[in-house]
Write an enzyme that holds these catalytic residues in place. Sequence first.
Site, PDB file in Angstrom:
ATOM      1  N   HIS A  91      -1.049   7.102  -0.464  1.00  0.00           N
ATOM      2  CA  HIS A  91      -0.990   7.595  -1.128  1.00  0.00           C
ATOM      3  C   HIS A  91      -2.725   8.193  -0.265  1.00  0.00           C
ATOM      4  O   HIS A  91      -3.026   9.564  -0.291  1.00  0.00           O
ATOM      5  CB  HIS A  91      -1.674   7.703  -2.479  1.00  0.00           C
TER       6      HIS A  91
ATOM      7  N   GLY B  53     -12.464   6.443  -4.001  1.00  0.00           N
ATOM      8  CA  GLY B  53     -12.691   6.072  -1.842  1.00  0.00           C
ATOM      9  C   GLY B  53     -12.952   4.744  -1.793  1.00  0.00           C
ATOM     10  O   GLY B  53     -12.263   4.435  -0.059  1.00  0.00           O
TER      11      GLY B  53
ATOM     12  N   SER C 133      -9.175   3.514  -2.113  1.00  0.00           N
ATOM     13  CA  SER C 133      -7.740   3.655  -2.003  1.00  0.00           C
ATOM     14  C   SER C 133      -7.760   3.264  -0.080  1.00  0.00           C
ATOM     15  O   SER C 133      -8.426   3.423   0.671  1.00  0.00           O
ATOM     16  CB  SER C 133      -7.223   4.575  -2.171  1.00  0.00           C
TER      17      SER C 133
ATOM     18  N   ASP D 190       3.396   1.655  -2.435  1.00  0.00           N
ATOM     19  CA  ASP D 190       1.804   2.028  -2.056  1.00  0.00           C
ATOM     20  C   ASP D 190       0.831   1.632  -0.409  1.00  0.00           C
ATOM     21  O   ASP D 190       0.069   1.690  -0.760  1.00  0.00           O
ATOM     22  CB  ASP D 190       0.895   2.984  -3.156  1.00  0.00           C
TER      23      ASP D 190
END
Length: 207
Positions: free
Chosen positions: A51, A150, A152, A82
């Site tokens: 993402h 952030g 991620s 993901d």
Amino acid sequence: APESLDDLQAMENRVKELVDQLTPATVAVRVGGAMGSGVIIEGGYVLTAGHVSGKPGQRATVILHDGKRLAAETLGRNRLMDSGLIKLVDKGDFPTVAMGSTENLRRGDWCLCLGHPGGYTTGRAPVVRLGRIVRLDRNAIRTDCTLVGGDSGGPLFDMQGRVIGIHSRIAASLTANFHVPIDTYTSTFDRLADGKDFGGQERPVIG
């Protein structure tokens, strides 16, 4: 688990060694208006969350820990897991980290989480959190290393300094922090490097 002051001091020293070793390869990632984290591996590739990288073929900016900005391009992503991959366009001798495996991980193992929560901040190194694996299976690693927006795409390391997961999402509990297992990247690396966009419905993420 540490059982004495000497054990605690040894662990502190080991964490300091790892932070010095791993910080240079832990980066911030910007794709359009989205900001996340990532980690550089051999070949000029950047592991991140799906993402964060978004659809293949987009321009991206990778920011090193010292503020240097590098041009990059998004490659493939697995929307179900993901996982995402980015390729540095700028050439250079960049710091890298080794990819590990989840095969020998166990519940209770110590782990180290790095990332750029809130986005890159000048003068602030990647934020470090030490914790343990709470649960793991083929779909996710859960730890008590607290993640926020952030983070991620940032790396989760074992205590040998190998990437074992990539930060993906959180739940309500502070101990419900989920990471994409590194084996997902290893088993689908060719598809990611070829710019394939695959997998089913996207998972809920932390932003």
